[in-house]
Scaffold this motif. Structure first.
Motif, mmCIF file in Angstrom:
data_model
loop_
_atom_site.group_PDB
_atom_site.id
_atom_site.type_symbol
_atom_site.label_atom_id
_atom_site.label_comp_id
_atom_site.label_asym_id
_atom_site.label_seq_id
_atom_site.Cartn_x
_atom_site.Cartn_y
_atom_site.Cartn_z
ATOM 1 N N SER A 1 0.852 -1.184 0.000
ATOM 2 C CA SER A 1 0.000 0.000 0.000
ATOM 3 C C SER A 1 0.888 1.234 0.000
ATOM 4 O O SER A 1 1.876 1.316 0.725
ATOM 5 C CB SER A 1 -0.912 -0.032 1.225
ATOM 6 O OG SER A 1 -0.630 1.044 2.079
ATOM 7 N N SER A 2 0.560 2.193 -0.834
ATOM 8 C CA SER A 2 1.428 3.363 -0.940
ATOM 9 C C SER A 2 1.240 4.309 0.235
ATOM 10 O O SER A 2 2.150 5.041 0.592
ATOM 11 C CB SER A 2 1.139 4.090 -2.243
ATOM 12 O OG SER A 2 -0.200 4.516 -2.261
ATOM 13 N N TYR A 3 0.081 4.289 0.839
ATOM 14 C CA TYR A 3 -0.208 5.224 1.924
ATOM 15 C C TYR A 3 0.726 5.020 3.115
ATOM 16 O O TYR A 3 1.222 3.919 3.348
ATOM 17 C CB TYR A 3 -1.645 5.031 2.412
ATOM 18 C CG TYR A 3 -2.687 5.357 1.378
ATOM 19 C CD1 TYR A 3 -2.903 6.667 0.974
ATOM 20 C CD2 TYR A 3 -3.464 4.348 0.807
ATOM 21 C CE1 TYR A 3 -3.872 6.971 0.030
ATOM 22 C CE2 TYR A 3 -4.429 4.647 -0.134
ATOM 23 C CZ TYR A 3 -4.624 5.957 -0.521
ATOM 24 O OH TYR A 3 -5.578 6.244 -1.451
ATOM 25 N N LEU A 4 0.912 6.080 3.862
ATOM 26 C CA LEU A 4 1.662 5.950 5.116
ATOM 27 C C LEU A 4 0.682 5.431 6.161
ATOM 28 O O LEU A 4 0.209 6.169 7.020
ATOM 29 C CB LEU A 4 2.222 7.302 5.534
ATOM 30 C CG LEU A 4 3.381 7.794 4.689
ATOM 31 C CD1 LEU A 4 3.813 9.178 5.126
ATOM 32 C CD2 LEU A 4 4.560 6.841 4.801
ATOM 33 N N ASP A 5 0.379 4.176 6.064
ATOM 34 C CA ASP A 5 -0.703 3.601 6.852
ATOM 35 C C ASP A 5 -0.191 2.522 7.790
ATOM 36 O O ASP A 5 -0.945 1.690 8.271
ATOM 37 C CB ASP A 5 -1.740 2.991 5.910
ATOM 38 C CG ASP A 5 -1.099 2.023 4.930
ATOM 39 O OD1 ASP A 5 0.132 1.825 5.011
ATOM 40 O OD2 ASP A 5 -1.805 1.460 4.088
ATOM 41 N N SER B 1 1.629 0.063 6.929
ATOM 42 C CA SER B 1 1.611 -1.254 6.277
ATOM 43 C C SER B 1 2.913 -2.011 6.509
ATOM 44 O O SER B 1 2.927 -3.239 6.462
ATOM 45 C CB SER B 1 1.321 -1.121 4.778
ATOM 46 O OG SER B 1 2.304 -0.361 4.125
HETATM 47 CA CA LIG Z 1 1.844 1.735 3.242
#
Ligand SMILES: [Ca+2]
Ligand code: HEM
Length: 811
Positions: free
Chosen positions: A436-440, A442
């Motif tokens: 996932s590209s988001y800063l989430d 992951s």
């Molecule tokens: Ca991510």
């Protein structure tokens, strides 16, 4: 229907009546009734139940062509069989005959056309005929002309000239029918329709939309009677065979009467554009067929077995394998890519290009421990085969070794695996992003549910841990070990096993584990606190709340502390990347946060040039090093992580070390995007790369336009206050801007469904990497800004007691 009943077989409707899909009629248990299967509403919305339509809703001659996907087209065209129902079979036969007749006509007029094209064109003609007859001859009879004009508004010119028909249906049925046909028809008369019809799907293949004027004229000649004349050896028939013959306007006529004009196919195909369209369908169809064939072949040659002995490739392979989800995406891309190629070149497909494509397994059935992909796209037993892109896999892109190479065997080649394609439309190839590209968070929690679940204990929101020190509790844990089966490539296994985390690239080296450990312990700590405060919360609630908080802390550290050092304060300000002091961020946009090509392939790899080989293990920067982590010899080796205080000593050592300066030794399109001047020669007075660098680059590249993006990026002088040059800073800033702006769950957002309270945000904003380390490890001293090396002036080295995380965040 048969298919549908089969679908419902498992329901066991008769008897118990408990299933919601069953409706028993009467006391006799045999009188059972199965409801129509429900259909999803558009956009997954909630609402009243809609019924499933098993046949295609469009008027597309579905019953004639329904077997198309099961057998080859030629077979279908020649092997129509007569159905069992006598009423069906005669009409069915008539249509089949008509198809074959049209195909014959086309072949006579266009002898050069391929069988497939003829088939498609004949099909197009037949569908147009059916649509035309339905709307011009059949519906007016069914609905009455008045309904047609008012509700359906069938602006087919013929209607006005025809005799006024009576209606076979009452007004209500007529209206419903009209609405149904409208849906199919509406693309022509969109503006005149009630809004609820406009919202429904139209048929972009409606014949009047699809055919040229010449073709339309031919289709308008057709009628059922004409068809019967052509195929059923009739010699006399009434003009409108939907109605009984009479002695007036519908009097039987000889088949050779000019009333029954025969379509002429000589102008059927005129423009090359039309040809291209059919060819495109054909090419795509062939791709799909070919790929499923390949899949069948490949099941027998087991490519999953046995990695070859190249350590580098092996370790790379074990870190970055394609996930099943990715493989499925990639297959679609391969098809589009091939189709693009052959359409651009207007040549027959080179089918062997798409060899080596797998069709992904059904990953719905996958058990949790199967999250990790096992496939390897290139032939593992033949890594040095230069022809592997043709004979092994389209994913292979081997690099030939020149004959005079001193290091590698001359005339051999280096195996090279391309990124999986992730192309969504016809056009250029794009690359796959598997995380996932988001800063989430992951990196900690995985990019899919499956990946996340295998890291959880499912108790009190905790994640699985490894106790590396028996005597320390919280301060002795790190991330979970991977199973024995997944230790492939782990140098220190089985004695010191490697680990699993949200990202496969976690056990590459010990420093990475140390940072992972800090966030992992923070999760453990917060989950424990949440359980204490909210004893009624279940595992899921604690896990998700903890995850949300840790991800926010992570994002805050990235934007607040890390990024400014990389790209400098000016880029931070210009791109609004700085976290706010208070309140909610209001810049959320519905934009695309996926990772940019130049970011993944060049700009963010600046990091590779900053990695140092040796990192001492030491308690504080003043104390002596006990050991050293050597990137070269400790690669994929977890031995040192298992020592007492390893995490603290590694963090202590990292803190005291300067990273390497980015080596300085562009793509000009990127520089232009970034508003930078274009490099025109290797000798220009060019401020972003100094003359030494330019001279060196000039030895390798013929023109400044040829400079690879990565080469250019690492050659530029760093921006003030940052460590990368202006091009890299621009790309990195753009990427992080998108990651912030386009993320509904960006931690500072005030959007209803995901926001933190203002009080929580206030606490998150106090989090620093140093406070995170201090709370979760026994490191005694740290500077407040761990991303900078302490010195005796600005960056002070202070006791950890001075860094505390307020626990208010979680209340
Ligand atoms: Ca991510
Ligand atoms: C010891 C440290 C590191 C090692 C051994 C390492 C190794 C690798 C390898 C083998 C790849 C895949 C190369 C390819 O096939 O294209 C890669 C990709 C990459 N690395 Fe590193 N790396 C390290 C540190 C870093 C650092 C510190 C950064 C950034 C600050 C970084 C950023 C990247 C990026 C952005 C990619 C591309 C990933 C993608 O394709 O999405 N790496 N690295």
């Amino acid at each position: 229907m048969a298919k549908f009943v089969k679908l419902q077989d498992g329901l066991a409707c008769c008897g118990n009546g408990r299933n919601a899909e069953c409706l028993n009629i009467g006391p006799n248990i045999l009188d059972c009734y199965i409801r129509s299967a429900p259909a999803l509403l558009k956009h997954c919305s909630l609402g009243r139940r809609e019924q499933m339509n098993i046949a295609t809703a469009f008027i597309d001659a579905g019953p004639i062509y329904q077997n198309l996907k099961d057998s080859s087209k030629e077979e279908i065209a020649s092997s129509f069989t007569i159905g069992t129902s006598p009423t069906k079979s005669s009409l069915h036969d008539l249509l089949v005959d008509e198809h074959n007749w049209a195909a014959d006509q086309l072949l006579k007029k266009f002898p050069d056309m391929s069988v497939e094209l003829i088939f498609e064109e004949a099909r197009k003609f037949l569908i147009a005929e059916i649509q035309h007859i339905t709307f011009e001859h059949f519906l007016p009879l069914l609905l009455g002309e008045e309904t047609m004009v008012q509700d359906v508004d069938l602006i087919l010119l013929g209607i006005a000239e025809n005799p006024v028909y009576g209606s076979l249906l009452g007004p209500t049925f007529g209206c419903i029918m009209a609405l149904q046909f409208q849906k199919v028809y509406h693309t022509i008369i969109l503006s005149k329709l009630p809004y609820f019809c406009q919202a429904k799907f139209g048929d972009s293949y409606w014949y009047t939309n699809r055919l040229s004027q010449d073709q339309l004229e031919e289709v308008q000649k057709v009628s059922i009677s004409g068809m019967i004349c052509r195929h059923q050896k009739a010699s006399i028939i009434q003009k409108d065979s939907f109605k009984e013959a009479d002695n007036f306007s519908n009097i039987p006529l000889f088949c050779n009467s000019s009333v029954f004009s025969t379509p002429d196919f000589s102008r059927w195909i005129t423009t090359t554009e039309k040809l291209r369209n059919s060819q495109f369908d054909y090419v795509l169809g062939e791709c799909i067929l070919k790929i499923s064939e390949e899949k069948r072949n490949q099941k027998s040659q087991n490519l999953r077995e046995g990695f070859h002995n190249s350590v580098a490739l092996k370790s790379y392979g074990s870190m970055m394998l394609a996930k099943d989800e990715a493989v499925v995406e990639a297959n679609i891309s391969f098809i589009l890519l091939e189709a693009t190629r052959s359409l651009v070149k207007q040549e027959n497909m080179v089918l062997d290009r798409i060899q080596g494509v797998y069709i992904g397994e059904d990953f719905g059935k996958k058990s949790d421990d199967q999250c990790n992909p096992k496939d390897y796209p290139c032939d593992p037993t033949n890594p040095y085969r230069c022809d592997s892109s043709r004979t092994v896999s389209a994913s292979c892109f081997p690099i030939p070794v020149p004959s005079d190479d001193l290091h590698f065997e001359p005339f051999s080649c280096l195996s090279f695996v391309r990124s999986l394609p992730a192309q969504k439309t016809l056009g250029y190839r794009n690359q796959m992003n598997q995380v996932s590209s988001y800063l989430d968070g992951s990196v900690m929690y995985g990019s899919t549910k499956c990946e996340g679940d295998r890291l959880r204990t499912f108790q009190d929101g905790k994640m699985k841990t490894t106790q590396i020190s028996k005597t320390r509790r919280h301060y002795g844990i790190t991330i979970s070990q991977s199973d024995e089966a997944e230790q492939d490539g782990c140098v220190s296994s089985p004695e010191f096993p490697c680990f699993i985390a949200g990202d496969d690239r976690n056990s590459q080296q010990a420093l990475l584990i140390a940072v992972h450990t800090v966030f992992h312990r923070e999760h453990d700590r917060i989950a424990t606190l949440l359980k204490e405060i909210n004893s009624e919360w279940d595992d899921e609630r604690i896990y998700q709340e903890t995850r949300k908080l840790i991800s926010a802390q992570f994002a805050h550290i990235v934007y607040n502390e890390y990024l400014p050092i990389i790209i400098g304060q000016k880029f931070i300000d210009d791109n609004e990347l700085r976290p706010l002091k208070d309140g909610f961020y209001e810049g959320y946009k519905n934009c695309d946060a996926s990772i940019l090509q130049p970011f993944a392939t060049a700009a963010f790899r600046f990091g590779h040039s900053t990695v140092t080989r040796f990192t001492p293990m030491q308690e504080t920067i003043q104390s002596p090093a006990t050991k050293v982590v050597d990137l070269a010899s400790d690669f994929l080796n977890m031995t040192k992580v298992y020592e007492t205080e390893a995490i603290e000593q590694i963090l202590g050592g990292m803190h005291g070390r300067h990273q390497m300066m980015t080596d300085r030794f562009i793509d000009d399109a990127v520089r232009a995007f970034c508003g930078l001047s274009r490099l025109t020669s290797f000798y220009s007075i060019f401020s972003d790369i100094d003359q030494d660098g330019l001279t060196e680059i000039g030895k390798v590249y013929e023109s400044p336009d040829d400079i690879d993006l990565f080469t250019g990026i690492v050659s530029e002088k760093p921006v003030p206050g940052g460590i990368v040059g202006p091009t890299a800073a621009c790309i990195i800033a753009e990427q992080f801007k998108r990651l912030k702006q386009c993320d509904r769950f960006y931690y500072e957002n005030g959007l209803d469904y995901a926001r933190f309270s203002i009080e929580q945000l206030k606490e998150i904003r106090k989090v620093t990497m140093s406070s995170m380390i201090c709370v979760n490890t026994k490191v005694p001293k740290l500077s407040k800004d761990v991303f900078s090396v302490p010195d005796s002036y600005a960056i002070q080295y202070v006791s950890c007691n001075a860094h505390t995380i307020s626990e208010k965040t979680i209340e």
